[in-house]
Scaffold this motif. Sequence first.
Motif, mmCIF file in Angstrom:
data_model
loop_
_atom_site.group_PDB
_atom_site.id
_atom_site.type_symbol
_atom_site.label_atom_id
_atom_site.label_comp_id
_atom_site.label_asym_id
_atom_site.label_seq_id
_atom_site.Cartn_x
_atom_site.Cartn_y
_atom_site.Cartn_z
ATOM 1 N N PRO A 15 0.845 -1.206 0.000
ATOM 2 C CA PRO A 15 0.000 0.000 0.000
ATOM 3 C C PRO A 15 0.874 1.247 0.000
ATOM 4 C CG PRO A 15 0.188 -0.863 2.217
ATOM 5 C CD PRO A 15 0.895 -1.847 1.306
ATOM 6 N N ASP A 16 0.274 2.389 -0.306
ATOM 7 C CA ASP A 16 1.017 3.646 -0.260
ATOM 8 C C ASP A 16 1.424 3.985 1.168
ATOM 9 O OD1 ASP A 16 0.883 4.170 -3.011
ATOM 10 O OD2 ASP A 16 -1.122 5.040 -2.796
ATOM 11 N N PHE A 17 0.547 3.665 2.112
ATOM 12 C CA PHE A 17 0.855 3.960 3.510
ATOM 13 C C PHE A 17 0.137 2.992 4.437
ATOM 14 C CE2 PHE A 17 -2.583 6.749 2.139
ATOM 15 C CZ PHE A 17 -3.549 6.589 3.126
ATOM 16 N N LEU A 18 0.647 2.927 5.664
ATOM 17 C CA LEU A 18 0.091 2.091 6.721
ATOM 18 C C LEU A 18 -0.188 2.981 7.916
ATOM 19 C CD1 LEU A 18 -0.502 -0.741 8.007
ATOM 20 C CD2 LEU A 18 1.902 -0.733 8.749
ATOM 21 N N ILE A 40 6.791 2.253 1.542
ATOM 22 C CA ILE A 40 5.493 2.266 2.228
ATOM 23 C C ILE A 40 5.605 3.220 3.413
ATOM 24 C CG2 ILE A 40 3.775 0.909 3.474
ATOM 25 C CD1 ILE A 40 4.890 -1.568 1.902
ATOM 26 N N LYS A 41 4.871 4.326 3.351
ATOM 27 C CA LYS A 41 4.904 5.295 4.446
ATOM 28 C C LYS A 41 4.143 4.725 5.633
ATOM 29 C CE LYS A 41 5.221 9.120 1.283
ATOM 30 N NZ LYS A 41 4.578 9.121 -0.005
ATOM 31 N N VAL A 42 4.728 4.873 6.811
ATOM 32 C CA VAL A 42 4.094 4.405 8.042
ATOM 33 C C VAL A 42 3.778 5.622 8.898
ATOM 34 C CG1 VAL A 42 4.345 2.972 10.099
ATOM 35 C CG2 VAL A 42 5.412 2.241 7.948
ATOM 36 N N LEU A 43 2.534 5.705 9.355
ATOM 37 C CA LEU A 43 2.098 6.806 10.205
ATOM 38 C C LEU A 43 1.569 6.223 11.511
ATOM 39 C CD1 LEU A 43 0.147 8.819 7.488
ATOM 40 C CD2 LEU A 43 2.486 9.205 8.274
ATOM 41 N N VAL A 44 2.166 6.634 12.621
ATOM 42 C CA VAL A 44 1.763 6.117 13.929
ATOM 43 C C VAL A 44 1.195 7.229 14.794
ATOM 44 C CG1 VAL A 44 3.561 4.332 13.844
ATOM 45 C CG2 VAL A 44 3.991 6.445 15.094
ATOM 46 N N ILE A 45 0.429 6.821 15.771
ATOM 47 C CA ILE A 45 -0.059 7.710 16.823
ATOM 48 C C ILE A 45 -0.079 6.848 18.096
ATOM 49 C CG2 ILE A 45 -2.530 7.275 16.506
ATOM 50 C CD1 ILE A 45 -1.064 10.772 16.852
ATOM 51 N N CYS A 55 8.062 7.703 11.058
ATOM 52 C CA CYS A 55 6.689 7.192 10.996
ATOM 53 C C CYS A 55 5.687 8.316 11.227
ATOM 54 C CB CYS A 55 6.504 6.101 12.047
ATOM 55 S SG CYS A 55 7.590 4.683 11.834
ATOM 56 N N GLY A 56 5.911 9.414 10.542
ATOM 57 C CA GLY A 56 4.986 10.529 10.603
ATOM 58 C C GLY A 56 5.538 11.759 11.293
ATOM 59 N N GLU A 73 0.842 14.268 4.947
ATOM 60 C CA GLU A 73 0.287 14.171 3.594
ATOM 61 C C GLU A 73 1.023 13.048 2.856
ATOM 62 O OE1 GLU A 73 -1.139 17.066 -0.073
ATOM 63 O OE2 GLU A 73 0.227 17.872 1.431
ATOM 64 N N PRO A 74 0.615 11.781 3.122
ATOM 65 C CA PRO A 74 1.328 10.652 2.524
ATOM 66 C C PRO A 74 1.126 10.526 1.014
ATOM 67 C CG PRO A 74 -0.600 9.867 3.679
ATOM 68 C CD PRO A 74 -0.486 11.343 3.967
ATOM 69 N N VAL A 75 0.013 11.062 0.537
ATOM 70 C CA VAL A 75 -0.316 11.062 -0.882
ATOM 71 C C VAL A 75 -0.775 12.487 -1.201
ATOM 72 C CG1 VAL A 75 -1.844 10.104 -2.645
ATOM 73 C CG2 VAL A 75 -1.029 8.642 -0.796
#
Length: 191
Positions: A50-53, A83-88, A125-126, A143-145
Amino acid sequence: ISDIHYFDPSLFTLPANAHFKGYLAADRKLIIESSAILKNVLATVMTEKPDFLLVTGDLTKDGEKVSHQAVAALFKNLSDNGIKVLVIPGNHDVNNPAAASYLGTETAKIDNISAADFATIYSNCGYGNTVERDPNSLSYVSEPVNGLWIMGIDACQYAPSATAGTMTPTTLAWVKKIITEAKAKNKILLS
C-alpha cells in the motif's frame, strides 16, 4: 493496524516466571506471540504494497523503550521499501509505569518513554515529516499522498494510571483549525 501491544522477546524468558504468568493469566493479549504476529502482518503489508500504513495506538505492551525501538526498526523496513508508516500513540505507549521485564525468576522495572521520546523514535513514521504538529500533544497532520491529509489525534492522558482517552481544549482547537485549513486548501482529510 491497531493495538499491536508488541513485547520484545528480549524482555522475557520462558517458562514464564510467577509475575509474568500472573500477567498472562489476567490479560487476553497475545504478548508472547506479539513479535511473530507483527512480523507476519508486516510481511503481508510488504506483499500488498500500500502507499501507507496507519498504526493507531498501543504499539507496545506497556511503553517499554526497547519494545518501541524494535517496532520502529520493523517499520523502517516498510518505509525503506516505499510504504509510508504513520503512527499515533495509545494509552499503553507513553509514560507507562508498568514497563517491566520478566527474565528468569526476576521481574524488573525498565525504561519507558516520554512523549518527546515517542516523536523521536517514530520520526520516520509521521513525526519527522508533518504538514503540521499540535504543540500541545502528539497529534499531527501528514500528507502521505498528494491531496490527502491524515490527522493523527493523540487523545492520551500522560498521567500514571490514566487510561481513558480525552482531548484537551487546546488540542480540540488545533483539530478544528486543521479541519478549516484542509477545506480551504481542498485537501481530503482523514482522522
